[in-house]
Design a protein around this motif. Structure first.
Motif, mmCIF file in Angstrom:
data_model
loop_
_atom_site.group_PDB
_atom_site.id
_atom_site.type_symbol
_atom_site.label_atom_id
_atom_site.label_comp_id
_atom_site.label_asym_id
_atom_site.label_seq_id
_atom_site.Cartn_x
_atom_site.Cartn_y
_atom_site.Cartn_z
ATOM 1 N N SER A 72 43.128 46.792 51.354
ATOM 2 C CA SER A 72 44.183 47.511 52.071
ATOM 3 C C SER A 72 43.754 48.940 52.415
ATOM 4 O O SER A 72 42.934 49.547 51.720
ATOM 5 N N LEU A 73 44.321 49.466 53.464
ATOM 6 C CA LEU A 73 43.997 50.827 53.897
ATOM 7 C C LEU A 73 44.366 51.857 52.831
ATOM 8 O O LEU A 73 43.607 52.796 52.592
ATOM 9 N N HIS A 74 45.529 51.692 52.203
ATOM 10 C CA HIS A 74 45.937 52.686 51.201
ATOM 11 C C HIS A 74 45.028 52.648 49.974
ATOM 12 O O HIS A 74 44.719 53.700 49.419
ATOM 13 N N PHE A 75 44.563 51.468 49.568
ATOM 14 C CA PHE A 75 43.647 51.410 48.430
ATOM 15 C C PHE A 75 42.295 52.006 48.799
ATOM 16 O O PHE A 75 41.728 52.789 48.033
ATOM 17 N N GLN A 76 41.773 51.659 49.954
ATOM 18 C CA GLN A 76 40.480 52.182 50.386
ATOM 19 C C GLN A 76 40.519 53.708 50.541
ATOM 20 O O GLN A 76 39.566 54.396 50.187
ATOM 21 N N ALA A 77 41.631 54.223 51.057
ATOM 22 C CA ALA A 77 41.779 55.680 51.224
ATOM 23 C C ALA A 77 41.779 56.373 49.863
ATOM 24 O O ALA A 77 41.133 57.417 49.680
ATOM 25 N N ALA A 78 42.487 55.804 48.891
ATOM 26 C CA ALA A 78 42.530 56.407 47.552
ATOM 27 C C ALA A 78 41.157 56.334 46.890
ATOM 28 O O ALA A 78 40.710 57.314 46.282
ATOM 29 N N ALA A 79 40.485 55.213 47.010
ATOM 30 C CA ALA A 79 39.163 55.055 46.401
ATOM 31 C C ALA A 79 38.178 56.083 46.953
ATOM 32 O O ALA A 79 37.353 56.622 46.215
ATOM 33 N N ALA A 80 38.306 56.382 48.234
ATOM 34 C CA ALA A 80 37.410 57.352 48.872
ATOM 35 C C ALA A 80 37.643 58.771 48.353
ATOM 36 O O ALA A 80 36.754 59.611 48.443
ATOM 37 N N LYS A 81 38.820 59.034 47.796
ATOM 38 C CA LYS A 81 39.156 60.367 47.300
ATOM 39 C C LYS A 81 38.751 60.593 45.842
ATOM 40 O O LYS A 81 38.866 61.708 45.334
ATOM 41 N N LEU A 82 38.271 59.565 45.157
ATOM 42 C CA LEU A 82 37.981 59.686 43.726
ATOM 43 C C LEU A 82 36.769 60.542 43.410
ATOM 44 O O LEU A 82 36.733 61.194 42.361
ATOM 45 N N GLU A 83 35.789 60.562 44.304
ATOM 46 C CA GLU A 83 34.577 61.332 44.020
ATOM 47 C C GLU A 83 34.933 62.803 43.799
ATOM 48 O O GLU A 83 35.682 63.397 44.555
ATOM 49 N N GLY A 84 34.404 63.361 42.737
ATOM 50 C CA GLY A 84 34.681 64.751 42.400
ATOM 51 C C GLY A 84 35.948 64.939 41.576
ATOM 52 O O GLY A 84 36.249 66.044 41.143
ATOM 53 N N LEU A 85 36.687 63.835 41.335
ATOM 54 C CA LEU A 85 37.914 63.906 40.533
ATOM 55 C C LEU A 85 37.788 63.172 39.203
ATOM 56 O O LEU A 85 38.563 63.417 38.288
ATOM 57 N N VAL A 86 36.820 62.249 39.110
ATOM 58 C CA VAL A 86 36.712 61.384 37.937
ATOM 59 C C VAL A 86 35.383 61.576 37.209
ATOM 60 O O VAL A 86 34.392 62.001 37.803
ATOM 61 N N THR A 87 35.386 61.230 35.930
ATOM 62 C CA THR A 87 34.175 61.376 35.122
ATOM 63 C C THR A 87 33.173 60.263 35.354
ATOM 64 O O THR A 87 31.979 60.448 35.131
ATOM 65 N N ALA A 88 33.665 59.083 35.762
ATOM 66 C CA ALA A 88 32.804 57.913 35.958
ATOM 67 C C ALA A 88 33.536 56.914 36.852
ATOM 68 O O ALA A 88 34.731 57.080 37.145
ATOM 69 N N THR A 89 32.834 55.876 37.235
ATOM 70 C CA THR A 89 33.452 54.795 37.990
ATOM 71 C C THR A 89 34.601 54.212 37.164
ATOM 72 O O THR A 89 34.452 54.015 35.949
ATOM 73 N N PRO A 90 35.755 53.930 37.784
ATOM 74 C CA PRO A 90 36.869 53.346 37.032
ATOM 75 C C PRO A 90 36.460 52.062 36.302
ATOM 76 O O PRO A 90 35.662 51.273 36.809
ATOM 77 N N ASP A 91 36.993 51.887 35.112
ATOM 78 C CA ASP A 91 36.748 50.693 34.302
ATOM 79 C C ASP A 91 37.846 49.692 34.635
ATOM 80 O O ASP A 91 38.988 49.840 34.202
ATOM 81 N N ILE A 92 37.491 48.665 35.414
ATOM 82 C CA ILE A 92 38.472 47.693 35.897
ATOM 83 C C ILE A 92 38.190 46.359 35.218
ATOM 84 O O ILE A 92 37.103 45.804 35.333
ATOM 85 N N ARG A 93 39.203 45.860 34.513
ATOM 86 C CA ARG A 93 39.056 44.606 33.772
ATOM 87 C C ARG A 93 40.101 43.602 34.245
ATOM 88 O O ARG A 93 41.259 43.956 34.431
ATOM 89 N N ARG A 94 39.658 42.356 34.403
ATOM 90 C CA ARG A 94 40.538 41.264 34.858
ATOM 91 C C ARG A 94 40.809 40.329 33.689
ATOM 92 O O ARG A 94 39.892 39.969 32.958
ATOM 93 N N TYR A 95 42.068 39.936 33.557
ATOM 94 C CA TYR A 95 42.475 39.082 32.452
ATOM 95 C C TYR A 95 43.360 37.937 32.937
ATOM 96 O O TYR A 95 43.957 38.029 34.005
ATOM 97 N N HIS A 96 43.443 36.902 32.112
ATOM 98 C CA HIS A 96 44.465 35.878 32.281
ATOM 99 C C HIS A 96 45.198 35.750 30.952
ATOM 100 O O HIS A 96 44.647 36.051 29.889
ATOM 101 N N LEU A 97 46.426 35.335 31.029
ATOM 102 C CA LEU A 97 47.274 35.216 29.845
ATOM 103 C C LEU A 97 46.800 34.064 28.976
ATOM 104 O O LEU A 97 46.615 32.947 29.473
ATOM 105 N N VAL A 98 46.595 34.327 27.703
ATOM 106 C CA VAL A 98 46.164 33.289 26.761
ATOM 107 C C VAL A 98 47.377 32.732 26.028
ATOM 108 O O VAL A 98 47.524 31.521 25.867
#
Length: 99
Positions: A72-98
């Motif tokens: 999506s445009l809003h997600f891509q726009a936000a991702a582009a703004k992260l440089e210089g604001l964060v310490t590292a690449t976001p830690d993104i984890r995917r789960y399913h309910l057990v």
């Protein structure tokens, strides 16, 4: 279970002097994402003991819905703004309910 939802936990750590700037960028994602087809839950949390620590807790109906969000445009726009604001690449984890 073949019809499981996808759960995402995404942790983003702000540079100490960029907390409010990062928070503003992340808040821009909330409303447009909650309006997306397939978005069940989209919450932004901030650690009460470490203000630099943000976490998204998400639930999506399908991989297709999640992919649409990521493209999506809003997600891509936000991702582009992260440089210089964060310490590292976001830690993104995917789960399913057990249980």
């Amino acid at each position: 279970m073949t019809n499981q939802t996808i759960r995402i936990v995404a942790r983003i750590i702000a540079l100490p002097n960029k907390v409010e700037e990062l928070k503003a960028v992340l808040l821009e994602l909330i409303e447009p994402t909650r309006q997306e087809a397939g978005a069940i839950k989209y919450e932004l949390l901030q650690n009460q003991y470490d203000q630099t620590d943000f976490t998204f807790v998400e639930e999506w109906t399908s991989q297709e819905a999640l992919n649409t969000h990521l493209d999506s445009l809003h997600f891509q726009a936000a991702a582009a703004k992260l440089e210089g604001l964060v310490t590292a690449t976001p830690d993104i984890r995917r789960y399913h309910l057990v249980a």
